[in-house]
Design a protein around this motif. Structure first.
Motif, short mmCIF file in Angstrom:
data_model
loop_
_atom_site.label_atom_id
_atom_site.label_comp_id
_atom_site.label_asym_id
_atom_site.label_seq_id
_atom_site.Cartn_x
_atom_site.Cartn_y
_atom_site.Cartn_z
N ARG A 277 0.74 -1.02 -0.06
CA ARG A 277 0.00 0.16 0.08
C ARG A 277 0.97 1.30 -0.09
NH1 ARG A 277 -0.36 2.43 5.03
NH2 ARG A 277 0.42 1.22 6.82
N LYS A 278 0.10 2.50 -0.31
CA LYS A 278 0.90 3.61 -0.57
C LYS A 278 1.24 4.13 0.82
CE LYS A 278 0.12 5.30 -5.03
NZ LYS A 278 -0.24 6.53 -5.83
N THR A 279 2.28 4.96 1.13
CA THR A 279 2.62 5.80 2.44
C THR A 279 2.04 7.22 1.83
OG1 THR A 279 4.37 4.39 2.99
CG2 THR A 279 4.22 6.74 3.88
N LYS A 280 0.98 7.46 2.62
CA LYS A 280 0.55 8.72 2.22
C LYS A 280 0.70 9.88 3.38
CE LYS A 280 -3.72 8.58 0.61
NZ LYS A 280 -5.19 8.29 0.63
N ASP B 51 4.88 5.59 -7.13
CA ASP B 51 3.89 4.52 -6.93
C ASP B 51 3.57 4.01 -5.80
OD1 ASP B 51 6.41 3.55 -7.08
OD2 ASP B 51 6.05 1.54 -7.67
N VAL B 52 4.47 4.59 -4.60
CA VAL B 52 4.51 3.88 -3.26
C VAL B 52 4.21 5.04 -2.23
CG1 VAL B 52 5.52 1.85 -3.46
CG2 VAL B 52 6.98 3.88 -3.08
N ILE B 53 4.37 6.30 -2.65
CA ILE B 53 4.36 7.75 -1.75
C ILE B 53 3.18 8.39 -2.35
CG2 ILE B 53 5.50 9.49 -0.44
CD1 ILE B 53 7.86 7.84 -0.48
N GLU B 54 2.37 8.84 -1.78
CA GLU B 54 1.34 9.73 -2.07
C GLU B 54 1.41 11.20 -1.17
OE1 GLU B 54 -3.53 10.10 -2.45
OE2 GLU B 54 -2.53 8.38 -3.14
N TRP C 167 10.62 1.13 5.63
CA TRP C 167 10.42 -0.20 4.81
C TRP C 167 11.30 -1.23 4.74
CZ3 TRP C 167 9.90 3.62 -0.06
CH2 TRP C 167 8.51 4.35 -0.13
#
Length: 162
Positions: A3-6, A36-39, A161
């Motif tokens: 899932r993304k880290t937001k 693709d992994v940080i928003e 991570w």
């Protein structure tokens, strides 16, 4: 890392400090090919500027640094942001109190957001809060703080991570 880290940056009106941090952090995320992994997003505690683009001073500074703010529009923080974001980064102590009040009132199920002050990411600064350039006019100094804090936050996220 499925899932993304937001990350959500929060200031008063969401037109100066938090959109600057959003744009800078997005820039770093893009440079490291981590979109693709940080928003990244930003919001304000107040509702005066909802739907407006960042302040002219912020836009000018970001243009000069060749950092995109395309599509950014001010919004107000909501109770669900505590559920949606892992990091809620407040630009000053009053924003921190206001964000906590919004989250306490919402009593959102599944809340997981870590609420911190931006300056907790910056070592050895002469200030404990990010000054509001809406009042000070010193967008360059705010950028220097934001640049350092965003770099540190990105390193912190990547280290989680491992």
């Amino acid at each position: 890392m499925t899932r993304k880290t937001k990350v959500l940056f929060v200031c008063l009106g969401n037109i100066c400090r938090s959109p600057m941090a959003e744009a800078v952090m997005r820039h770093f995320v893009m440079e490291e090919k981590l979109a693709d992994v940080i928003e990244v997003d930003s919001a304000g505690t107040g509702d005066w500027h909802i739907g407006k683009q960042p302040h002219e001073g912020t836009r000018t500074l970001l243009d000069n640094k060749q950092i995109s703010y395309t599509g950014m529009k001010a919004r107000q923080i909501t109770g669900s942001d505590e559920v949606d974001f892992q990091y809620i980064v407040c630009m000053d102590d009053q924003n921190l109190k206001d964000v906590q009040a919004v989250f306490n009132a919402a009593k959102a199920d599944g809340a997981k957001g870590k609420v911190i002050t931006f300056m907790s990411l910056v070592d050895g600064a002469e200030v404990t809060e990010v000054p509001d350039p809406y009042y000070t006019g010193n967008f360059e100094y705010v950028y220097e703080l934001i640049d350092e804090g965003c770099r540190k936050l990105l390193e912190d996220i990547k280290s989680e991570w491992k």
